[in-house]
Design a protein around this motif. Structure first.
Motif, PDB file in Angstrom:
ATOM      1  N   LEU A 249       0.832  -1.209   0.000  1.00 29.71           N
ATOM      2  CA  LEU A 249       0.000   0.000   0.000  1.00 29.71           C
ATOM      3  C   LEU A 249       0.865   1.256   0.000  1.00 29.71           C
ATOM      4  O   LEU A 249       0.590   2.225  -0.723  1.00 29.71           O
ATOM      5  CB  LEU A 249      -0.934   0.004   1.209  1.00 29.71           C
TER       6      LEU A 249
ATOM      7  N   ASP B 209       1.238  11.815   8.481  1.00 26.28           N
ATOM      8  CA  ASP B 209       1.022  12.629   7.284  1.00 26.28           C
ATOM      9  C   ASP B 209       2.303  13.335   6.856  1.00 26.28           C
ATOM     10  O   ASP B 209       2.533  13.575   5.678  1.00 26.28           O
ATOM     11  CB  ASP B 209      -0.068  13.680   7.528  1.00 26.28           C
TER      12      ASP B 209
ATOM     13  N   SER C 128       6.673   8.348   2.610  1.00 27.65           N
ATOM     14  CA  SER C 128       6.299   6.932   2.503  1.00 27.65           C
ATOM     15  C   SER C 128       7.519   6.038   2.399  1.00 27.65           C
ATOM     16  O   SER C 128       7.559   4.944   2.976  1.00 27.65           O
ATOM     17  CB  SER C 128       5.411   6.714   1.279  1.00 27.65           C
TER      18      SER C 128
ATOM     19  N   ARG D 115      -1.413  10.434  13.930  1.00 27.14           N
ATOM     20  CA  ARG D 115      -1.974  10.488  12.566  1.00 27.14           C
ATOM     21  C   ARG D 115      -1.392  11.689  11.811  1.00 27.14           C
ATOM     22  O   ARG D 115      -1.008  11.590  10.649  1.00 27.14           O
ATOM     23  CB  ARG D 115      -3.497  10.569  12.650  1.00 27.14           C
TER      24      ARG D 115
ATOM     25  N   TYR E 130       0.313   3.563  -3.047  1.00 29.81           N
ATOM     26  CA  TYR E 130      -0.597   4.662  -2.724  1.00 29.81           C
ATOM     27  C   TYR E 130      -0.002   5.701  -1.784  1.00 29.81           C
ATOM     28  O   TYR E 130      -0.627   6.726  -1.516  1.00 29.81           O
ATOM     29  CB  TYR E 130      -1.893   4.110  -2.104  1.00 29.81           C
ATOM     30  N   GLY E 131       1.165   5.427  -1.238  1.00 28.25           N
ATOM     31  CA  GLY E 131       1.750   6.365  -0.282  1.00 28.25           C
ATOM     32  C   GLY E 131       1.074   6.249   1.079  1.00 28.25           C
ATOM     33  O   GLY E 131       0.439   5.248   1.395  1.00 28.25           O
TER      34      GLY E 131
ATOM     35  N   CYS F  99      -1.609   6.541   2.763  1.00 27.34           N
ATOM     36  CA  CYS F  99      -3.071   6.654   2.693  1.00 27.34           C
ATOM     37  C   CYS F  99      -3.686   6.324   4.063  1.00 27.34           C
ATOM     38  O   CYS F  99      -3.004   5.858   4.975  1.00 27.34           O
ATOM     39  CB  CYS F  99      -3.621   5.736   1.614  1.00 27.34           C
ATOM     40  N   ASP F 100      -4.984   6.575   4.182  1.00 28.49           N
ATOM     41  CA  ASP F 100      -5.668   6.346   5.462  1.00 28.49           C
ATOM     42  C   ASP F 100      -5.598   4.889   5.907  1.00 28.49           C
ATOM     43  O   ASP F 100      -5.481   4.602   7.094  1.00 28.49           O
ATOM     44  CB  ASP F 100      -7.140   6.779   5.365  1.00 28.49           C
TER      45      ASP F 100
ATOM     46  N   LYS G  21      -2.257   4.330   7.555  1.00 29.19           N
ATOM     47  CA  LYS G  21      -2.235   4.978   8.867  1.00 29.19           C
ATOM     48  C   LYS G  21      -3.044   4.175   9.881  1.00 29.19           C
ATOM     49  O   LYS G  21      -2.587   3.959  11.006  1.00 29.19           O
ATOM     50  CB  LYS G  21      -2.774   6.419   8.763  1.00 29.19           C
TER      51      LYS G  21
END
Length: 197
Positions: free
Chosen positions: A15, A58, A62, A54, A19-20, A22-23, A26
């Motif tokens: 992931l 951010d 990544s 969180r 996608y970097g 992403c939620d 996290k």
């Protein structure tokens, strides 16, 4: 269990790669380190510490998080080295930690005369963040095994007993030692307390 953890780590790595941060990544990382009680309360609101983590995630690149997770996945087995460990060790683990089984395994392989395991209830992997005060009394007992004692506060009253030996005072208030007040399950912590006569 190991296979599930490895597969979970691979999913997070994939992931991150595609996608970097992403939620979903996290959320997976937060589940890895914090207990359910800290991640959300009865109303579904996240605690301040989880919100702060969180935000920190951010800000992280990544690729750096990927390198961190890859380093974890590529660690070699330390079981044989644990048997040779010479220093005294105190292991804290949260009951809700995904690494709970590993902590029990480590503790079982170490010399019981020089290591102790403290299980913290309703806690994930980051005991220092979720329940730092639950660590105080076990650490105090652990240090007592090395001969370190908390000094009693200076007495301002003249009614104090000067003949009382310094080691006869209680280091810890007895009411604090109940599991309910500690929020922890203590495994036996072997200490040697020198008694002055």
């Amino acid at each position: 269990m190991e296979g599930i953890k490895a597969a979970s780590s691979m999913v997070i790595l994939n992931l991150l790669y595609f996608y970097g941060m992403c939620d979903m990544v996290k959320d997976s990382l937060l589940q890895r380190y914090f207990s359910k009680e800290v991640r959300s309360d009865l109303y579904g609101a996240e605690s301040d510490i989880v919100q702060a983590c969180r935000r920190l995630l951010d800000e992280r690149q990544s690729s750096n998080v990927m390198h961190f997770l890859q380093a974890i996945n590529e660690r070699h087995d330390l079981t044989e080295d644990l048997k040779k460990l010479q220093c005294k060790s105190l292991i804290f683990v949260g009951e809700s930690s995904p690494f709970y089984a590993e902590a029990l395994h480590m503790s079982s392989k170490m010399d019981r005369r020089s290591s102790s395991l403290v299980e913290v209830q309703a806690c994930g992997s980051l005991v220092t963040e979720e329940h730092p005060y639950a660590m105080l009394i076990p650490i105090e007992f652990f240090l007592m095994g090395f001969g370190y004692y908390r000094q009693p506060p200076p007495s301002s009253s003249r009614g104090s007993n000067p003949a009382r030996p310094p080691s006869s005072h209680s280091c810890i208030a007895p009411e604090l030692l109940s599991p309910e007040n500690l929020g922890i399950k203590l495994k036996p912590i072997k200490t040697r307390v020198a008694i002055e006569v």
